[in-house]
Design a protein around this motif. Structure first.
Motif, short mmCIF file in Angstrom:
data_model
loop_
_atom_site.label_atom_id
_atom_site.label_comp_id
_atom_site.label_asym_id
_atom_site.label_seq_id
_atom_site.Cartn_x
_atom_site.Cartn_y
_atom_site.Cartn_z
N VAL A 128 35.73 47.47 29.81
CA VAL A 128 36.70 47.78 30.87
C VAL A 128 37.86 46.54 31.44
N ILE A 129 38.90 46.66 31.25
CA ILE A 129 39.85 45.89 31.52
C ILE A 129 40.54 46.65 32.84
N ASN A 130 40.80 45.65 33.93
CA ASN A 130 41.49 46.19 35.15
C ASN A 130 40.66 47.13 35.80
N LEU A 131 39.57 47.23 36.12
CA LEU A 131 38.69 48.33 36.64
C LEU A 131 39.33 48.96 37.89
N THR A 132 40.03 48.32 38.74
CA THR A 132 40.62 48.88 39.77
C THR A 132 42.10 49.34 39.53
N ASN A 133 42.56 49.26 38.41
CA ASN A 133 43.85 49.86 38.20
C ASN A 133 45.00 49.05 39.01
N GLN A 134 44.66 47.91 39.31
CA GLN A 134 45.66 46.92 39.84
C GLN A 134 47.20 46.91 39.36
N LYS A 135 48.02 47.11 40.24
CA LYS A 135 49.38 46.98 39.63
C LYS A 135 49.81 45.41 39.95
N TYR A 136 50.29 44.89 39.07
CA TYR A 136 50.65 43.48 39.05
C TYR A 136 51.80 42.93 38.27
N VAL A 137 52.38 41.79 38.22
CA VAL A 137 53.41 41.07 37.40
C VAL A 137 52.23 40.21 36.49
N GLY A 138 52.42 40.28 35.13
CA GLY A 138 51.59 39.54 34.28
C GLY A 138 52.51 38.46 33.80
N ARG A 139 52.97 38.71 32.57
CA ARG A 139 53.61 37.47 32.09
C ARG A 139 54.90 37.27 32.67
N ILE A 140 55.58 35.97 32.62
CA ILE A 140 56.66 35.50 33.12
C ILE A 140 57.53 34.94 32.04
N SER A 141 58.71 35.02 31.96
CA SER A 141 59.46 34.11 31.37
C SER A 141 60.38 33.47 32.22
N PRO A 142 60.38 32.26 32.85
CA PRO A 142 60.87 31.72 33.87
C PRO A 142 62.43 31.33 33.49
#
Length: 740
Positions: free
Chosen positions: A703-717
Motif C-alpha cells: 500500500v502506497i499513501n495509506l492515508t490518501n494524503q494530498k500533496y505536491v510531489g515532483r517539482i520542475s523549478p
C-alpha cells in the motif's frame, strides 16, 4: 564505416567473452557470514570506511521499490538527505532525486561500474535500467565521492548499483502482481546454477518482466507497456573471474500534465485534471493538450562485463567494458498561426546514443594492510538529437493525420561526440597501528566534446535518423563548437577507531560536472565556440565529519557536512540582447547540514531503520537576469530542497506475516529561485506485508499513501515560477512471489 566496424567488433568481443579480465574486489558480492545486528538491519554497517555512505541490501531494495519493482530511486528513499519524487505510486514513470539539495543531473550513477547518466545533459531514468529483483545492493555516497568511479557529474554525490550474479544452484523465481489503476506485473528468472553441476563451467541466469498500468489520472498508460530482459553469466577459470550482463528495456510511457503554483491550491484540479482524451475540430487549446501528443517511447540496451585476472595473491588487474545503445524520443505539442488559421504541431525530441567504453584498474596489495590502485576510464559517446515538427491535420470525426510535408520543419538537428580519457590513482590503508584508516585518490578528468549543430532548412521528414545521411545536411559553424574540459579531482578520508564500537571519520573531495552539450541560443555577433571557450566545469568542495556507533542492538551514524559549490552553470541573458539565453559560469551555492542514521534490532525478527536530515542550501549570487527581469536570489534557498526530512521504516513478524511499514515526513520546499512559491510539508505512510503460504511461496500486499494524503510531489523549478505535479493517491496491490 570504420566506426561501425569497430562497434561490431566490440559487440562480438563482449558476447563471446574472448577478453581475459576481471572483477574488482569492491564489486564482489559480500560472502562473509553476517551475524547479530548487521544481519538484521536493512543496510550494511560500514566498518573502516572514512566516507559518508549507505549500502542498502537486497531485501530492503525489493521492499521499498514496492510492487512496481523497477525504480532504483524508490528503493533508497528512506536514506538520509535523499528526496525522491515519482509521478505515480509504482515509480513506473521515472522520477527525480535530490541529495543534499543537488538534483538528478548533478548526481553520478553507475551499474556494475557502467555510467548511467545521459552523456549530453546527464539526465537519469531510474525506471529503465533494471528489474530490482536482479539487484544485490545500492550504495549511496553523500558528499566525498571516491575517484575510482567513472562519472561526468558527481556534484551532489553518487549511486552505485550492483547486479546480483547468477545463483550457484538451479532455481526458478517468479512474481505475479495486480493492483490499483489496472496495474499488472509478471516477473520470471531462471538460474541454471553451475552447468551440469560442474563448478568449472559458467553459471547463467535469464529473466523477463512485463509491466503495465493506467495513469492514476487522465488517459494513457504509465507504462502502456514495459518489457525488460536480463541475461547474466559468471564463471571462474583458474586465475580469471568474469561476469557478463545484458539488459534490454522496451517501454512506452504517457506523461502527466504539470501545473502552475496557483493551480496546486485547487485540490480538485490538481488531483484530477490531466491531458485531454479526445480531439475537438477547431478547438486548438484542447487539441494542443491531447494526451497522445505527450509520450515517451524508448528502448535501452546495456552490455557490460567485469573481468578480473588475479596474477598473484597481491596483484590483480580488472577490465570492465560496456556498451549502451539507446533509441527513443519524448513528444509534445504546440500551436502556431499560419495565415489566419491556428494549427497544432506535433514535436518529437529524438535521442539516439551509441556509447562504448571501459574502465581498467591495476590493484597492488602492499604491506600494513594497504592497497594501491592505478586505473583508466575511456568512453566514446555518439549522441544524435533532432526534433521534427509536423502539422496535425484534425479530421471531422476526431481522428488526425500527421502531415509530413505541409509546414514541416526541423526545430534542431544536433550531434555530440564526447570522448573521455581519464586516468586515476588511489591509495588506501586499513587499521594502521590497529586504529587508523586512510585513503587518498586523484582523478585526472579529461572530457572532449565535439558538438555539431546543423542547418534545418530544405530537409524532408525521416522516420528514423536518416536525416544525418542526407547529402544536403550542412553544419552551422557559428553554433558548433569543440572543447576539452580538464580537471584534477582529489579525495581524502581519515578514520579512527576510538573504541571497538566507536568510529570517527573526516572526508574531503572535490567533485565536478562538465557543461552539458547544448549551450543555449548563441548571439549572432558571437559563436558557440566563443561561449564554450569561456566555460569551466562546475566544482564543489565537500567536507564531511561523522561517527558510527554500534552498541548491543543499536547502530547510530551522525554526520555533519559543508559543501562549497562554484562555477554553477546557468543560462543568463546576453548583455547586448536580453532575449538570448546561453550558459555561463555564474552561480554559487553554499550547502550545510546534519544527518542522522539509526538502526536497531530491539527483539528477534524485528528491525528498525530511521533517518533524520537537516539540509540548508542557499544561492550566494546577488541576482539572476533571465532576459526580461532581474531577480534577487542572494541567500534564497535552492528550490525543491526540504530543510527537514524524517523517515522511519521497520520490518517485523506477526502471526506468520512479515510486515514492513514506513513513514516519511518531507518538509516544506520552494518551487522557484525567488522563494515566493512555497510548497507545504507532507507525511506519507506506506505498508508492505508478505505471508508464507508454502515453503518458498509468499503472498504479497503493498500500500502506497495509506492515508490518501494530498500533496505536491515532483517539482520542475523555475526562476520566477515552477511546474508542479500531484503526488499519487492511495494505491494498493497484491501478488504472489515464489522460488523453486
Amino acid at each position: 564505416m570504420k566506426r561501425k566496424k569497430a562497434l561490431a567488433l566490440f559487440y562480438a568481443a563482449m558476447v563471446s567473452g574472448s577478453f581475459v579480465y576481471a572483477q574488482e574486489a569492491t564489486l564482489k558480492v559480500r560472502v562473509e557470514d553476517q551475524t547479530g545486528l548487521e544481519k538484521e538491519l536493512p543496510i550494511e554497517i560500514k566498518k573502516n570506511v572514512p566516507a559518508t555512505e549507505t549500502t542498502v541490501k537486497k531485501e530492503e531494495i525489493q521492499t521499498r521499490a514496492g510492487a512496481g519493482s523497477v525504480n532504483i530511486f524508490k528503493a533508497i528513499e528512506l536514506t538520509p538527505s535523499v528526496n525522491v519524487q515519482t509521478d505515480d505510486a509504482y515509480g513506473l514513470g521515472g522520477g527525480t532525486i535530490r541529495i543534499r539539495g543537488f538534483e538528478n543531473s548533478q548526481i553520478g550513477v553507475t551499474i556494475d561500474d557502467m555510467p548511467l547518466n545521459d552523456s549530453g545533459n546527464f539526465a537519469l531514468y531510474p525506471h529503465e535500467y533494471a528489474d530490482v529483483e536482479n539487484l544485490e545492493t545500492i550504495t549511496i555516497t553523500r558528499g566525498s565521492v571516491n575517484k575510482r568511479s567513472p562519472f561526468y557529474t558527481e556534484i551532489g554525490g553518487a549511486l552505485k548499483v550492483r547486479t546480483a550474479p547468477p545463483r550457484s544452484k538451479f532455481t526458478n523465481s517468479f512474481g505475479l502482481k495486480f493492483g490499483s489503476y489496472n496495474f499488472k506485473r509478471v516477473f520470471y528468472r531462471l538460474d541454471t546454477g553451475y552447468l551440469f553441476g560442474n563448478k568449472n563451467l559458467p553459471k547463467i541466469f535469464f529473466s523477463y518482466s512485463h509491466t503495465e498500468a493506467d495513469k492514476w489520472k487522465g488517459p494513457g498508460g504509465a507504462p502502456q507497456y514495459r518489457d525488460h530482459y536480463t541475461l547474466g553469466i559468471a564463471q571462474t577459470i583458474g586465475i580469471l573471474d568474469y561476469e557478463f550482463y545484458y539488459d534490454r528495456n522496451v517501454q512506452l510511457n504517457y506523461f502527466y500534465r504539470g501545473f502552475t503554483y496557483a493551480e496546486t491550491k485547487d485540490g480538485n484540479i490538481f488531483r484530477s485534471r490531466d491531458y485531454t482524451n479526445k480531439l475537438i475540430p477547431g478547438n486548438t487549446t484542447n487539441n494542443t493538450l491531447y494526451y497522445e501528443f505527450y509520450q515517451n517511447p524508448y528502448t535501452n540496451q546495456q552490455y557490460r562485463a567485469i573481468f578480473n585476472l588475479n596474477f598473484t595473491d597481491k596483484i590483480s588487474l580488472n577490465f570492465k567494458p560496456y556498451m549502451w545503445v539507446g533509441r527513443g524520443s519524448g513528444t509534445s505539442a504546440t500551436s502556431s498561426k499560419i495565415g489566419s488559421n491556428y494549427y497544432v504541431f506535433f514535436k518529437e525530441s529524438f535521442n539516439y546514443t551509441d556509447r562504448p567504453g571501459f574502465t581498467t584498474e591495476l590493484k597492488v596489495d602492499l604491506p600494513h594492510n594497504s592497497k594501491f590502485f592505478l586505473g583508466y576510464w575511456y568512453e566514446y559517446a555518439d549522441l544524435k538529437q533532432w526534433q521534427p515538427s509536423r502539422r496535425v491535420d484534425i479530421n471531422s470525426d476526431g481522428t488526425y493525420t500527421l502531415n509530413n510535408s505541409a509546414s514541416f520543419r526541423y526545430n534542431y538537428i544536433q550531434r555530440t561526440k564526447t570522448t573521455t580519457n581519464t586516468p586515476y590513482v588511489s591509495f588506501e590503508s586499513k587499521e594502521l597501528l590497529g586504529k587508523l584508516d586512510f585513503n587518498l585518490g586523484f582523478r585526472f578528468a579529461s572530457i572532449k566534446r565535439k558538438f555539431n549543430d546543423y542547418s534545418t532548412t530544405g530537409l524532408p521528414y525521416y522516420p528514423e535518423d536518416g536525416v544525418y545521411d542526407d547529402p544536403r545536411l550542412s553544419k552551422n559553424q557559428t553554433t558548433s563548437y569543440e572543447k576539452t574540459y580538464k580537471k584534477t579531482l582529489p579525495n581524502f578520508g581519515l578514520g579512527f577507531s576510538v573504541l571497538d564500537n566507536l568510529y570517527l571519520y573526516a572526508s574531503y573531495a572535490k567533485n565536478f560536472r562538465v557543461p552539458q552539450n547544448f549551450l543555449g541560443t548563441i548571439p549572432t555577433s558571437s559563436s558557440a565556440q566563443f561561449v564554450a571557450d569561456q566555460l569551466k566545469p562546475e566544482e564543489s568542495d565537500s567536507y564531511d565529519i561523522g561517527a558510527r556507533l554500534t552498541y548491543d542492538k543499536f547502530y547510530i551514524a551522525p554526520t555533519a557536512y559543508i559543501v562549497r559549490y562554484k562555477n554553477r552553470l546557468i543560462r543568463v541573458a546576453d548583455p547586448t540582447n536580453p532575449t538570448l539565453l546561453y550558459i555561463r559560469n555564474a552561480g554559487k551555492v553554499d550547502a550545510k547540514g546534519f544527518e542522522l542514521e539509526v538502526g536497531a534490532n530491539p527483539m528477534p525478527k524485528t528491525n528498525i531503520y530511521a533517518s533524520f536530515s537537516y539540509n540548508e542550501a542557499k544561492f550566494k549570487d546577488d541576482s539572476f537576469y533571465d532576459g526580461s527581469t532581474r531577480y534577487d536570489i542572494k541567500d534564497k534557498s535552492v528550490p525543491d530542497t526540504p530543510r527537514y526530512m524524517v523517515k522511519l521504516g521497520s520490518r517485523f513478524d506477526v502471526h506468520d506475516f512479515k510486515v514492513s511499514p514506513s513513514i516519511q515526513f518531507i518538509g516544506s520546499r520552494y518551487g522557484n529561485f525567488t522563494n515566493t512559491e512555497k510548497v507545504d510539508n507532507y507525511t506519507i505512510v506506506n505498508l508492505s506485508a508478505t505471508r508464507k503460504i508454502y515453503k518458498h511461496f509468499d503472498l504479497y500486499m503493498d500500500v502506497i499513501n495509506l492515508t490518501n494524503q494530498k500533496y505536491v510531489g515532483r517539482i520542475s523549478p523555475g526562476t520566477a515560477s515552477g511546474t508542479y505535479y500531484a503526488g499519487a493517491p492511495f494505491t494498493i496491490s497484491f501478488g504472489i512471489n515464489g522460488r523453486f
